[in-house]
Design an enzyme around this catalytic site. Structure first.
Site, PDB file in Angstrom:
ATOM      1  N   ASP A  45      -1.482   8.105   0.112  1.00  0.00           N
ATOM      2  CA  ASP A  45      -1.051   6.893   0.797  1.00  0.00           C
ATOM      3  C   ASP A  45       0.149   7.274   1.668  1.00  0.00           C
ATOM      4  O   ASP A  45       0.755   8.327   1.473  1.00  0.00           O
ATOM      5  CB  ASP A  45      -0.666   5.854  -0.263  1.00  0.00           C
ATOM      6  CG  ASP A  45      -0.007   4.638   0.343  1.00  0.00           C
ATOM      7  OD1 ASP A  45      -0.545   4.112   1.343  1.00  0.00           O
ATOM      8  OD2 ASP A  45       1.049   4.220  -0.172  1.00  0.00           O
ATOM      9  N   ARG A  46       0.489   6.448   2.641  1.00  0.00           N
ATOM     10  CA  ARG A  46       1.602   6.794   3.523  1.00  0.00           C
ATOM     11  C   ARG A  46       2.888   6.041   3.155  1.00  0.00           C
ATOM     12  O   ARG A  46       3.814   6.631   2.611  1.00  0.00           O
ATOM     13  CB  ARG A  46       1.216   6.495   4.993  1.00  0.00           C
ATOM     14  CG  ARG A  46       2.094   7.215   6.001  1.00  0.00           C
ATOM     15  CD  ARG A  46       1.944   6.648   7.402  1.00  0.00           C
ATOM     16  NE  ARG A  46       2.699   5.401   7.547  1.00  0.00           N
ATOM     17  CZ  ARG A  46       2.777   4.705   8.675  1.00  0.00           C
ATOM     18  NH1 ARG A  46       2.128   5.097   9.748  1.00  0.00           N
ATOM     19  NH2 ARG A  46       3.500   3.598   8.735  1.00  0.00           N
ATOM     20  N   ASP A  47       2.924   4.747   3.425  1.00  0.00           N
ATOM     21  CA  ASP A  47       4.179   3.998   3.246  1.00  0.00           C
ATOM     22  C   ASP A  47       4.565   3.922   1.764  1.00  0.00           C
ATOM     23  O   ASP A  47       3.796   3.457   0.926  1.00  0.00           O
ATOM     24  CB  ASP A  47       4.025   2.582   3.821  1.00  0.00           C
ATOM     25  CG  ASP A  47       3.720   2.607   5.315  1.00  0.00           C
ATOM     26  OD1 ASP A  47       4.360   3.383   6.044  1.00  0.00           O
ATOM     27  OD2 ASP A  47       2.825   1.863   5.747  1.00  0.00           O
ATOM     28  N   THR A  94      -4.303   5.120   4.961  1.00  0.00           N
ATOM     29  CA  THR A  94      -3.244   4.125   5.090  1.00  0.00           C
ATOM     30  C   THR A  94      -3.755   2.819   5.709  1.00  0.00           C
ATOM     31  O   THR A  94      -4.466   2.835   6.716  1.00  0.00           O
ATOM     32  CB  THR A  94      -2.057   4.724   5.901  1.00  0.00           C
ATOM     33  OG1 THR A  94      -1.033   3.747   6.041  1.00  0.00           O
ATOM     34  CG2 THR A  94      -2.465   5.223   7.270  1.00  0.00           C
ATOM     35  N   ASN A  95      -3.426   1.716   5.068  1.00  0.00           N
ATOM     36  CA  ASN A  95      -3.713   0.397   5.635  1.00  0.00           C
ATOM     37  C   ASN A  95      -2.638   0.084   6.667  1.00  0.00           C
ATOM     38  O   ASN A  95      -1.447   0.160   6.354  1.00  0.00           O
ATOM     39  CB  ASN A  95      -3.646  -0.695   4.553  1.00  0.00           C
ATOM     40  CG  ASN A  95      -4.804  -0.634   3.567  1.00  0.00           C
ATOM     41  OD1 ASN A  95      -5.809   0.038   3.798  1.00  0.00           O
ATOM     42  ND2 ASN A  95      -4.666  -1.348   2.468  1.00  0.00           N
ATOM     43  N   GLN A  96      -3.031  -0.259   7.864  1.00  0.00           N
ATOM     44  CA  GLN A  96      -2.044  -0.571   8.915  1.00  0.00           C
ATOM     45  C   GLN A  96      -2.432  -1.878   9.606  1.00  0.00           C
ATOM     46  O   GLN A  96      -2.841  -1.893  10.774  1.00  0.00           O
ATOM     47  CB  GLN A  96      -1.955   0.594   9.909  1.00  0.00           C
ATOM     48  CG  GLN A  96      -1.359   1.868   9.315  1.00  0.00           C
ATOM     49  CD  GLN A  96       0.081   1.719   8.850  1.00  0.00           C
ATOM     50  OE1 GLN A  96       0.833   0.908   9.391  1.00  0.00           O
ATOM     51  NE2 GLN A  96       0.480   2.482   7.839  1.00  0.00           N
ATOM     52  N   ARG A 108     -10.562  -1.034   4.305  1.00  0.00           N
ATOM     53  CA  ARG A 108      -9.199  -1.320   3.850  1.00  0.00           C
ATOM     54  C   ARG A 108      -9.095  -1.116   2.332  1.00  0.00           C
ATOM     55  O   ARG A 108      -9.900  -1.676   1.581  1.00  0.00           O
ATOM     56  CB  ARG A 108      -8.825  -2.759   4.234  1.00  0.00           C
ATOM     57  CG  ARG A 108      -7.392  -3.135   3.890  1.00  0.00           C
ATOM     58  CD  ARG A 108      -7.037  -4.557   4.323  1.00  0.00           C
ATOM     59  NE  ARG A 108      -5.852  -5.015   3.618  1.00  0.00           N
ATOM     60  CZ  ARG A 108      -4.598  -4.771   4.003  1.00  0.00           C
ATOM     61  NH1 ARG A 108      -4.369  -4.120   5.119  1.00  0.00           N
ATOM     62  NH2 ARG A 108      -3.585  -5.189   3.274  1.00  0.00           N
ATOM     63  N   LYS A 109      -8.104  -0.327   1.902  1.00  0.00           N
ATOM     64  CA  LYS A 109      -7.865  -0.187   0.467  1.00  0.00           C
ATOM     65  C   LYS A 109      -7.570  -1.560  -0.138  1.00  0.00           C
ATOM     66  O   LYS A 109      -6.900  -2.340   0.512  1.00  0.00           O
ATOM     67  CB  LYS A 109      -6.666   0.743   0.211  1.00  0.00           C
ATOM     68  CG  LYS A 109      -6.882   2.183   0.625  1.00  0.00           C
ATOM     69  CD  LYS A 109      -5.632   3.028   0.373  1.00  0.00           C
ATOM     70  CE  LYS A 109      -4.504   2.677   1.315  1.00  0.00           C
ATOM     71  NZ  LYS A 109      -3.285   3.491   1.149  1.00  0.00           N
ATOM     72  N   ASP A 116       1.557   4.323  -4.182  1.00  0.00           N
ATOM     73  CA  ASP A 116       2.682   3.614  -4.818  1.00  0.00           C
ATOM     74  C   ASP A 116       2.332   2.170  -5.187  1.00  0.00           C
ATOM     75  O   ASP A 116       3.227   1.428  -5.587  1.00  0.00           O
ATOM     76  CB  ASP A 116       3.923   3.639  -3.912  1.00  0.00           C
ATOM     77  CG  ASP A 116       3.749   2.810  -2.655  1.00  0.00           C
ATOM     78  OD1 ASP A 116       2.612   2.724  -2.142  1.00  0.00           O
ATOM     79  OD2 ASP A 116       4.757   2.235  -2.194  1.00  0.00           O
TER      80      ASP A 116
HETATM   81 MG   LIG Z   1       2.150   2.461  -0.034  1.00  0.00          MG
END
Ligand SMILES: [Mg+2]
Length: 179
Positions: free
Chosen positions: A7-9, A51-53, A101-102, A128
């Site tokens: 995951d990114r953020d 990543t969901n954006q 989308r996750k 996270d």
């Molecule tokens: Mg995250």
């Protein structure tokens, strides 16, 4: 072969609460991340970001804005001796109920289609949030929760295989175990 899905953020960069990273200046790496990805590059055949954006779907940023953020990240990762094979993102709104989308597993299936040697049940998802853990579980991966949300680790323990304070914590664990 084994892939690492990140995951990114909140895993790679500091999460912006109730906001979105819309430009490179907002993209602040979490300590140890570049070193961690360099260690992962020796241990995993493929490394992906998923990543969901939905900031794109909301019109708060464009695909080009996201691309600018990611090209900066890829440059830093490469300079530190790491590697990210591909970044997958879902621009759709949560309300679109997109399979990409996750926690739906569209991005994992797309990675497997584009890299047919990837075996999901030999792969690992690091995130996270509960959504990340569900994504990993549904795709048949090992799940690794990072961050300081110990409540989440407890309440979703059926979805979480391993827990670490941060990405470098997980990287050092693998290194210590010789995995
Ligand atoms: Mg995250």
């Amino acid at each position: 072969m084994a892939a690492l899905f990140l995951d990114r953020d909140g895993v790679i960069n500091r999460r912006i609460v109730d906001g979105y990273v819309t430009r490179p200046a907002d993209f602040v790496l979490i300590d140890g991340v570049l070193e961690a990805i360099a260690l992962f590059a020796k241990r995993f055949d493929r490394i992906f970001i998923v990543t969901n954006q939905q900031g794109i779907g909301k019109g708060l940023m464009t695909e080009a804005d996201l691309e600018a953020v990611h090209s900066g990240l890829l440059r830093q990762v490469a300079e530190a001796g790491g590697r990210i094979d591909r970044i997958y993102h879902c621009p759709n709104l949560k309300s679109d109920h997109s399979f990409m989308r996750k926690p739906s597993i569209g991005m994992a299936l797309r990675a497997r289609r584009e890299f047919p040697d990837v075996v999901l049940h030999q792969s690992v998802m690091v995130g996270d949030t509960a959504s990340d853990m569900l994504f990993g579980r549904r795709a048949g991966m090992q799940t690794v929760l990072v961050g300081d949300d110990t409540g989440l680790a407890r309440s979703k323990s059926h979805l979480v295989d391993l827990c670490f304070p941060d990405l470098i914590g997980y990287a050092r664990y693998l290194e210590a175990k010789g995995l």
